[in-house]
Design an enzyme around this catalytic site. Structure first.
Site, short mmCIF file in Angstrom:
data_model
loop_
_atom_site.label_atom_id
_atom_site.label_comp_id
_atom_site.label_asym_id
_atom_site.label_seq_id
_atom_site.Cartn_x
_atom_site.Cartn_y
_atom_site.Cartn_z
N GLU A 13 0.83 -1.20 0.00
CA GLU A 13 0.00 0.00 0.00
C GLU A 13 0.87 1.26 0.00
O GLU A 13 0.62 2.20 -0.76
CB GLU A 13 -0.93 -0.01 1.20
N GLU A 27 -4.84 -8.69 2.83
CA GLU A 27 -5.87 -8.34 3.80
C GLU A 27 -7.11 -9.23 3.71
O GLU A 27 -7.66 -9.67 4.74
CB GLU A 27 -6.27 -6.87 3.62
#
Length: 266
Positions: free
Chosen positions: A120, A140
């Site tokens: 990210e 995730e």
């Protein structure tokens, strides 16, 4: 020059090198690391002698994501870090380049793991170099979590949507070669040389007019979601003033005199 126990700051000529320095945890994001990153971005922006930034990790890893226990402050020395987060609840998003875009070009030098929050944060950098054995991925969903560091917005804008959705929805790891094939990184180099290659790219940027470099970077991001006609108008607004700078005049003189330019940011 700042830094914390989990984030080192060094100068390599006109390049500021920020190193995630928690190798025993594969450089998982901790509060001291986030504070150091936040301050490093601000230092780069404020110091005109800094013309580029290299972001890398120590001990053969880039970043394995967020350390939730450390972020909560459990067992972590240093009340000052918790005070910083209380003073600016957005600090961690700025540190991870979700809510802050540095003026200077940021080059990522990735060795080893660059997963979850590491991938990210990578999306907030401008140029990306990966070592051959680097691993990328957004894990995730496999943990029943959401990649809230910006990936559902940024990733489909940076790589083809089909690849972005596959990465987001499968939670599988990607090799450096796969990451390069889909456009997530631009260079794949032998293990142990990512930092060196990133510094080489930084040196090429540093040799250019700093005002022009910053204006070009700003224009690319500013116009990314505009229509073509609006983007071209914004480009003129951003670009024309560069031609009136001392940098532009020095660039023209250096070209005519067949010598390297000596830019002074004016």
């Amino acid at each position: 020059m700042g830094g914390t126990e989990h984030l080192t700051v060094q100068r390599e000529g006109a390049t500021l090198v920020l190193t995630l320095n928690r190798p025993e945890a594969r450089n998982a994001l901790s509060l001291p690391m986030l504070v150091g990153l936040h301050d490093g971005w601000l230092e780069a922006d404020a110091d005109d002698s800094v013309r580029s930034v290299v972001l890398t990790g120590a001990g053969g890893s880039f970043c394995s994501g967020m350390d939730l226990k450390a972020l909560a402050g459990n067992g972590m020395a240093g009340e000052e870090y918790r005070d910083r987060l209380k003073a600016d609840p957005d600090l961690h998003w700025k540190a991870m380049l979700r809510h802050h875009r540095p003026r200077k070009p940021v080059i990522a030098a990735v060795e080893g793991y660059c997963v979850a929050g590491g991938t990210e944060m990578l999306q907030g950098t401008d140029i990306r170099v990966a070592a051959e054995s680097a691993t990328f991925g957004l894990f995730e969903v496999k943990r029943g979590l959401f990649p809230i560091g910006g990936s559902t917005v940024r990733l489909p804008r940076q790589i083809p949507r089909t690849h972005a959705l596959e990465m987001l929805l499968t939670g599988r790891p990607y090799s450096a070669r796969e990451a390069a094939a889909i456009g997530l990184v631009g260079h794949v180099v032998p293990d142990g040389t990512a930092r060196d290659r990133a510094l080489e790219i930084a040196e090429q940027i540093n040799a250019c007019g700093p005002l022009a470099v910053e204006a070009v970077k700003a224009s690319v991001y500013e116009t990314a979601e505009m229509t073509e006609s609006d983007g071209l108008a914004a480009e003129l607004t951003r670009g024309w003033p560069v031609f009136d700078t001392a940098d532009a005049k020095e660039g023209a003189r250096a070209f005519a005199e067949k010598r390297p330019p000596l830019y002074k940011r004016a």
